[in-house]
Design a protein around this motif. Structure first.
Motif, PDB file in Angstrom:
ATOM      1  N   ASN A   1       0.858  -1.184   0.000  1.00  0.00           N
ATOM      2  CA  ASN A   1       0.000   0.000   0.000  1.00  0.00           C
ATOM      3  C   ASN A   1       0.895   1.235   0.000  1.00  0.00           C
ATOM      4  O   ASN A   1       1.485   1.571   1.017  1.00  0.00           O
TER       5      ASN A   1
ATOM      6  N   LYS B   1       0.024   4.221  -0.265  1.00  0.00           N
ATOM      7  CA  LYS B   1      -0.664   5.367   0.345  1.00  0.00           C
ATOM      8  C   LYS B   1      -0.517   6.609  -0.548  1.00  0.00           C
ATOM      9  O   LYS B   1      -0.486   6.479  -1.766  1.00  0.00           O
TER      10      LYS B   1
ATOM     11  N   HIS C   1      -9.532   0.978   4.903  1.00  0.00           N
ATOM     12  CA  HIS C   1      -8.255   1.220   5.581  1.00  0.00           C
ATOM     13  C   HIS C   1      -8.477   2.131   6.792  1.00  0.00           C
ATOM     14  O   HIS C   1      -9.304   3.037   6.737  1.00  0.00           O
TER      15      HIS C   1
ATOM     16  N   GLU D   1      -5.160  -5.001  10.491  1.00  0.00           N
ATOM     17  CA  GLU D   1      -4.166  -3.947  10.666  1.00  0.00           C
ATOM     18  C   GLU D   1      -4.455  -3.175  11.954  1.00  0.00           C
ATOM     19  O   GLU D   1      -5.247  -2.223  11.950  1.00  0.00           O
TER      20      GLU D   1
ATOM     21  N   GLY E   1       2.486   2.461  10.774  1.00  0.00           N
ATOM     22  CA  GLY E   1       3.386   3.599  10.644  1.00  0.00           C
ATOM     23  C   GLY E   1       4.100   3.991  11.919  1.00  0.00           C
ATOM     24  O   GLY E   1       4.687   5.063  12.003  1.00  0.00           O
TER      25      GLY E   1
ATOM     26  N   SER F   1       3.611  -1.900  10.309  1.00  0.00           N
ATOM     27  CA  SER F   1       5.061  -1.906  10.557  1.00  0.00           C
ATOM     28  C   SER F   1       5.748  -3.215  10.171  1.00  0.00           C
ATOM     29  O   SER F   1       6.735  -3.612  10.800  1.00  0.00           O
TER      30      SER F   1
ATOM     31  N   GLY G   1       2.913  -1.020   4.281  1.00  0.00           N
ATOM     32  CA  GLY G   1       2.889   0.397   3.943  1.00  0.00           C
ATOM     33  C   GLY G   1       4.283   0.888   3.609  1.00  0.00           C
ATOM     34  O   GLY G   1       4.797   0.662   2.512  1.00  0.00           O
ATOM     35  N   GLY G   2       4.916   1.536   4.578  1.00  0.00           N
ATOM     36  CA  GLY G   2       6.216   2.176   4.361  1.00  0.00           C
ATOM     37  C   GLY G   2       7.251   1.310   3.646  1.00  0.00           C
ATOM     38  O   GLY G   2       7.902   1.765   2.697  1.00  0.00           O
TER      39      GLY G   2
HETATM   40  P1  13P Z   1       3.033   0.565   7.624  1.00  0.00           P
HETATM   41  O1  13P Z   1       3.592  -0.707   7.033  1.00  0.00           O
HETATM   42  O2  13P Z   1       3.719   1.798   7.116  1.00  0.00           O
HETATM   43  O3  13P Z   1       2.954   0.486   9.108  1.00  0.00           O
HETATM   44  O4  13P Z   1       1.528   0.683   7.085  1.00  0.00           O
HETATM   45  C1  13P Z   1       0.693  -0.423   7.143  1.00  0.00           C
HETATM   46  C2  13P Z   1      -0.548  -0.138   6.391  1.00  0.00           C
HETATM   47  O5  13P Z   1      -1.333   0.708   6.767  1.00  0.00           O
HETATM   48  C3  13P Z   1      -0.793  -0.893   5.152  1.00  0.00           C
HETATM   49  O6  13P Z   1      -2.074  -0.686   4.677  1.00  0.00           O
END
Ligand code: 13P
Length: 248
Positions: free
Chosen positions: A9, A11, A95, A165, A171, A211, A232-233
């Motif tokens: 993702n 974002k 989300h 999640e 994050g 994370s 995410g990141g």
């Molecule tokens: P992170 O991996 O940055 O914590 O984000 C997770 C997320 O929200 C994926 O949809």
């Protein structure tokens, strides 16, 4: 068996140049085959056609949201029909960032999931509790209510991947421990068993997000009810490849 699923993702990140770079890294990566792992990346809407056109054919794309019903006079929205028209197979719905920042309710998310499915999209449906909810012992009640709002509106789970999640893990660098993830995934599968049947519980992928990185994915992936990740990141970095490889 449930095929391992790794979603990236992205974002609200990226420029055309950065997106091209990420896609190049993905295209050059040596990863387990499509029979072993399903890989889906989710760029912002504006980059979807570009990514779809450049991305290797064994990886798929997802939108990060879509409108709750048929398109029309809804300024700023993107409809499920448009995604289908572009050949986008997947959409992420519910989300936590949209639930909290844009006040999407459980019912709203349930309706969105049902409409997207009705148009032929596959859905990555997200659920998860806040830190406050976890600390007050209501984790399972929260994720069950979120899942119920979806279950009530859909007739089939065939095209749904459920993403657990926890909001406190998104994050923050505070990944759920493998035991914490497994506990909730197992409960969710039990919930599916009791409310949607044996078959649905056995076949629905329940993936973990929050994370996840190249270092912690391996152990999480060994958990019985963890069928993959929503990243995410780390999905914007080369370590996303290591996360894909945790499928084996
Ligand atoms: P992170 O991996 O940055 O914590 O984000 C997770 C997320 O929200 C994926 O949809």
């Amino acid at each position: 068996g449930r095929k391992f699923f790794v979603g990236g993702n992205w974002k609200c990140n990226g420029t055309v140049e950065e997106v091209k770079k990420i896609v190049t890294v993905l295209n050059e990566a040596e990863v387990p085959s499509e029979d072993i792992v399903e890989v889906v990346v989710s760029p912002p809407f504006v980059f979807l056609p570009l990514v779809k056109s450049l991305l290797r054919s064994d990886f798929q794309v997802a939108a990060q949201n879509c409108w709750i019903r048929k398109g029309g006079a809804f300024t700023g929205e993107i409809s499920a029909e448009m995604l289908v028209n572009l050949g986008i197979p997947w959409v992420i719905l519910g989300h936590s960032e949209r639930r909290s920042l844009l006040a999407e309710s459980n019912e709203f998310v349930g309706d969105k999931v049902a409409y997207a499915l009705s148009q032929g999209l596959k859905v990555i449906a997200c659920v998860g509790e806040t830190l406050e909810q976890r600390e007050s012992g209501s984790t399972m009640a929260v994720v069950a209510a979120q899942t119920k709002a979806i279950a009530e509106k859909v007739s089939s789970w065939d095209n749904i991947v459920l993403a657990y999640e926890p909001v406190w893990a998104i994050g923050t660098g505070k990944v759920a421990t493998p035991a914490q993830a497994q506990e909730v995934h197992c409960e969710l599968r039990k919930w599916l068993h009791d409310n949607a049947g044996d078959e649905v519980a056995a076949s629905t992928r329940i993936i973990y997000g929050g994370s996840v990185n190249g270092a912690n994915c391996k152990e999480l992936a060994t958990q019985l009810d963890v069928d993959g990740f929503l990243v995410g990141g780390a999905s914007l970095k080369p370590e996303f490849i290591d996360i894909i490889k945790s499928a084996t």
